[in-house]
Write an enzyme that holds these catalytic residues in place. Structure first.
Site, PDB file in Angstrom:
ATOM      1  N   CYS A   1       0.809  -1.221   0.000  1.00 38.34           N
ATOM      2  CA  CYS A   1       0.000   0.000   0.000  1.00 38.34           C
ATOM      3  C   CYS A   1       0.843   1.273   0.000  1.00 38.34           C
ATOM      4  O   CYS A   1       0.354   2.346  -0.371  1.00 38.34           O
ATOM      5  CB  CYS A   1      -0.949  -0.002   1.194  1.00 38.34           C
TER       6      CYS A   1
ATOM      7  N   HIS B   1      -3.300   7.260   1.851  1.00 33.90           N
ATOM      8  CA  HIS B   1      -3.708   5.937   1.397  1.00 33.90           C
ATOM      9  C   HIS B   1      -5.113   5.664   1.915  1.00 33.90           C
ATOM     10  O   HIS B   1      -5.396   5.845   3.103  1.00 33.90           O
ATOM     11  CB  HIS B   1      -2.730   4.896   1.925  1.00 33.90           C
TER      12      HIS B   1
ATOM     13  N   ASN C   1     -10.075  -0.092  -0.320  1.00 31.26           N
ATOM     14  CA  ASN C   1      -8.615  -0.069  -0.287  1.00 31.26           C
ATOM     15  C   ASN C   1      -8.092  -0.678  -1.584  1.00 31.26           C
ATOM     16  O   ASN C   1      -8.194  -1.884  -1.795  1.00 31.26           O
ATOM     17  CB  ASN C   1      -8.127  -0.866   0.929  1.00 31.26           C
TER      18      ASN C   1
END
Length: 325
Positions: free
Chosen positions: A119, A252, A282
């Site tokens: 990520c 993020h 996500n």
């Protein structure tokens, strides 16, 4: 004369299959897994995610995002002399997604490689591209984050399968006489690899180990809220700026509570945080460039704004970048 790098174009692409929490809950219920829209929203802020169909790959998504970014920059593929792709879900063991996208764009010759920091991958890739541009090794760099995380989800594990989606985002980084990317900081702690990982691998023509994403959500949350504040302050100090100079935080997009907690620690109101997690879930390395592109195209982020990008991912990896857009 000093040489800097600036973002001159953004792009993103999502597969058309948009899945609501209610739709996902109904699908999971058929396999005996209980969840609900309320359960997901309260814990994560996620309401929708996009899933790629079986014929669509991370290269497909990344190529489209790259083309949108080039269009926004007013450039053609022939102008690109560096491609860096951040991904944990590449099409092949090798060659890299970057090489495959380079082939699709028809611009052989420049460097092309992938970065794997989960990520945090886009922040890692952006920092690397900045060094190439500043050092004179590239003039126009495509930096892409692209993922098909739906391929590595265990849909019998409600603690992970409700969190992730597929998508891609990209930016064009160009050489400039005016500062753009002001500072970046990258970190990792491999001792914490086990709290977020996909430990499977290919061996002898078969999958060896566990092929699905595994996460200790509480441990990741605890680490994230600590390291994200620290790395944000690190890039502010490096650039001689303060939190009051930040016009937008582009984090993020993993969990709304982590995002707003970090903003609060920095004294930033929620209104200064770009929030797309509700719509996209996500998307790992794709989430920051995807959120950035959404905000730019909506007119929220304007030229001259100061942006804080920050992320934490498996590894454990984390990083931040401060830039003048």
């Amino acid at each position: 004369m000093s040489r800097y790098s600036r973002i001159i174009g953004t792009g993103s692409h999502l597969p058309p299959n948009r899945v609501s929490n209610a739709q996902l809950a109904a699908q999971l219920a058929r396999d005996g897994v209980e969840t609900s829209d309320t359960w997901i929203v309260e814990r994560t802020g996620i309401r929708f995610r996009h899933f790629a169909d079986p014929a669509t790959s991370s290269v497909d998504l990344g190529e489209q995002a790259a083309r949108h970014a080039l269009d926004a920059a007013g450039l053609t593929p022939a102008d690109v002399d560096l491609i860096i792709v951040a991904t944990s879900t590449p099409d092949m063991i090798f060659p890299s997604n970057a090489a495959l996208i380079q082939g699709r764009l028809g611009v052989p010759g420049g460097a092309a490689f992938d970065v794997q920091a989960v990520c945090a991958g886009f922040v890692y890739a952006l920092a690397v591209a900045d060094q190439f541009v500043r050092g004179g090794m590239a003039r126009h760099a495509l930096v892409i984050g692209t993922e098909v995380f739906s391929r590595i989800l265990d849909f019998k594990d409600r603690t992970t399968c409700v969190l992730f989606g597929d998508g891609a985002g990209a930016v064009v980084l160009a050489a400039s006489e005016e500062p753009g990317l002001l500072a970046s900081a990258l970190h990792a702690d491999g001792r914490k690899a086990g709290i977020l990982c996909t430990p499977g691998r290919v061996s002898g023509g078969e999958v060896a180990g566990h092929p699905y994403l595994k996460m200790d959500g509480q441990a990741v949350f605890k680490q994230a809220v600590h390291v994200l504040e620290d790395v944000a302050r690190e890039v502010l100090t490096k650039s001689g700026r303060t939190p009051q100079d930040i016009d937008w935080m582009v984090p993020h997009q993993a969990n709304i509570r982590i995002m707003l907690h970090t903003a609060k620690k920095l004294g930033l109101p929620a209104e200064k945080v770009v929030q797309t997690v509700a719509e996209h879930g996500n998307t790992s390395a794709a989430s920051i460039p995807l959120a950035l592109d959404v905000a730019v195209r909506a007119g929220s982020i304007q030229r001259g704004d100061t942006l804080l990008l920050e992320a934490v991912g498996g590894g454990l990896t984390w990083g931040a970048a401060l830039l003048d857009y």
